[in-house]
Design an enzyme around this catalytic site. Structure first.
Site: not given
Ligand code: NAD
Length: 521
Positions: A237, A258, A292, A161, A185-186
């Site tokens: 994450s 990532e 991130c 997000w 999948k956003p």
């Molecule tokens: P998250 O891992 O909770 O969710 C990311 C995405 O994965 C969402 O669309 C979520 O619905 C989906 N998701 C969650 N569980 C899943 C599963 N079991 N199977 C498939 N999809 C699943 O992360 P977040 O809280 O949405 O985003 C913040 C995190 O993203 C932070 O840790 C940040 O550092 C990281 N991030 C990294 C980068 C990069 O380029 N390295 C860029 C942006 C954000």
């Protein structure tokens, strides 16, 4: 919260309804997508069932079979037109990004620039990167082998997000240029701007059906999506990345992961302090600390600690933080009340264990349901949540160091390795320090933009911050399989009928020696 806050004029109910109609949902119900600044429901977002996801992949596969046969130049024309549309519509896109994420206008408009930058880069470089490459084979003149890049098929893109438009669209665009279909999948909270991006791509000529989107909670949608994909591009994450990577591994498909960071900033004693303070303001509070690559730890030499602390604290306390759809505020909201609770829990834990709050440290319900103050801590240790885990909010810890070796050791004392920032007057000396940091990206005299906007070099994490990279050559070629097409013009390999095998081996060995001398390969 400002009483006269008006939702941007472009974000009408009819427009939102039209955007979400694309999401397949036969029996998955809906999810209430809210305007972050007010908490009001914007639209009921359809949720996709496993059967809906299977159908989305089937449709993408049909469209991809045709798309992959288009000459590359014809595919690239779509992205040339899309580039213009994305730039023309930047403000409308920023409206959507802001309503769904709560970030300030400055960050929203910057986010709209990422897909056009990615498009420009690969419009220029894809012809070289996707072209077949022919080499000599094992027998000079009689053999050749050609590396042929073929699209993987349908790529599953899972986006977070915090930069929904950049991560949802830019990574998909690259997969599409390589000849793939995409199922995105956003995050439920931020599905609007990627849906709008897909509409703009289709307006630019992307065949309908090629770029599908499915919505739902990650654990509900993830397994079906990964099980039908030929490759997974995940941003999110570290904890979720591990789950995705495990499943992709079991399916023997590739995955680019990532993930999170706990990014350090090292200030050297010859740094320009005014630049450093402004850099830190963006590095810590930009996107409300939800980048991130943003900074959560700052290391300063003893001799300049107080100077930095006083200026930085004054800047943080004076920041313009509020809900607005214009360019005024320097910081906006966190993405949700739940995330605000997480940030608060990290600060509370630090304070309970002995950290000192120099600025902020509290939510701001008067500004909106998910606002949190710019927060600066001192005395943070590794046993505190914010000492070792990613907080992902406008919270930073200041630390002193005595020697540069100590600063490097402290910066590297983390499981993460996504981004780092080193500031110094002597750029070469600062670059030498940067090379010693275990991090996929390191910026000298900048926080993150120089590394992230350099589309020609790969950007990814090391250690627990990820596997693979976006940008650079591999940002495109990772979405392809390589076919090694080998041709033998005349059969000369092996002994001829009736030839003495000793003679054959002698000839073969002297041929090897000759090839080394003449460098024929
Ligand atoms: P998250 O891992 O909770 O969710 C990311 C995405 O994965 C969402 O669309 C979520 O619905 C989906 N998701 C969650 N569980 C899943 C599963 N079991 N199977 C498939 N999809 C699943 O992360 P977040 O809280 O949405 O985003 C913040 C995190 O993203 C932070 O840790 C940040 O550092 C990281 N991030 C990294 C980068 C990069 O380029 N390295 C860029 C942006 C954000």
């Amino acid at each position: 919260m400002s009483q006269d806050l008006q939702r941007p004029a472009s974000v009408t109910d009819a427009f939102l309804q039209q955007l979400v109609e694309r999401v397949p949902s036969t029996a998955g119900g809906t999810w209430k997508l809210t305007e972050v600044y007010t908490g009001e429901v914007l639209v009921e977002l359809p949720q996709s069932t496993p059967a809906d996801i299977e159908r989305a992949f089937a449709a993408a596969r049909v469209a991809q079979a045709e798309w992959s046969q288009w000459p590359l130049a014809k595919r690239l024309k779509v992205f040339k037109r899309a580039h213009a549309l994305f730039v023309e519509n930047a403000h409308r896109t920023a409206d959507l990004i802001q309503v769904e994420s709560g970030k300030n206008r400055r960050m929203a408009i910057e986010e709209t620039c990422d897909p056009p930058m990615v498009m420009s880069h690969y419009i220029k470089h894809a012809p070289r990167l996707l072209a077949p490459v022919t080499k000599g084979g094992p027998v000079p003149f009689l053999t050749r082998s050609t590396a042929i890049r073929q699209p993987k098929g349908v790529v599953g893109v899972i986006a977070p997000w915090n930069f929904p438009f950049a991560t949802g669209i830019s990574d998909a665009v690259t997969a599409l240029i390589a000849g793939n279909g995409v199922v995105l999948k956003p995050d439920n909270k931020t599905a609007l701007s990627p849906l709008w991006g897909i509409q703009m791509l289709e307006d630019a000529g992307l065949p309908k059906g090629l770029f599908q989107v499915v919505c739902g909670e990650g654990p509900d949608v993830g397994p079906t999506l990964i099980d039908h994909a030929n490759y997974v591009m995940f941003t999110g994450s570290t904890a979720t990345g591990r789950v995705i990577g495990e499943r992709a591994g079991r399916n023997l498909i590739g995955a680019c992961l990532e993930l999170g960071g706990k990014n350090p900033m090292i200030v050297l004693d010859d740094a320009d302090m005014d630049d450093v303070v402004e850099g830190a303001v963006f590095g810590v509070f930009g996107n409300t600390g939800q980048i991130c690559m943003h900074i959560e730890r700052i290391y300063l030499p003893e001799s300049r600690y107080a100077e930095f602390r006083d200026k930085f604290v004054a800047r943080a306390k004076g920041l313009d933080v509020r809900a607005s759809y214009d360019f005024g505020p320097e910081m906006g909201s966190l993405v949700s009340p739940d995330h605000k609770e997480r940030v608060q829990s990290h600060v509370d834990d630090a304070v309970a264990k002995g950290a000192t709050v120099l600025a902020g440290g509290r939510p701001r319900p008067d500004l909106g349901p998910a606002f949190y103050e710019p927060t600066i801590l001192e005395g943070v240790t590794q046993d505190m949540l914010t000492g070792s885990c990613e907080t992902f909010g406008p919270v930073v810890a200041l630390h002193r160091y005595r020697t540069v070796d100590e600063a490097v050791a402290l910066a590297n004392d983390t499981d993460y390795g996504l981004n780092a920032s080193v500031w110094g007057g002597d750029v070469e000396a600062a670059s030498a320090v940067a090379r010693r940091i275990q991090s996929g990206n390191v910026n000298v005299n900048d926080i993150l933009a120089t590394a992230f906007a350099s589309k020609g070099t790969p950007s990814g994490g090391v250690k627990q911050s990820g596997v693979g990279a976006r940008h650079g050559d591999q940002g495109l070629t990772k979405y392809t399989d390589v076919q090694n097409l080998a041709v033998l013009k005349k059969q000369v390999m092996g002994a001829r009928p009736g030839q003495n095998y000793d003679d054959y081996v002698k000839g073969m060995l002297s041929g090897l020696s000759m090839m080394r001398r003449t460098r024929l390969r």
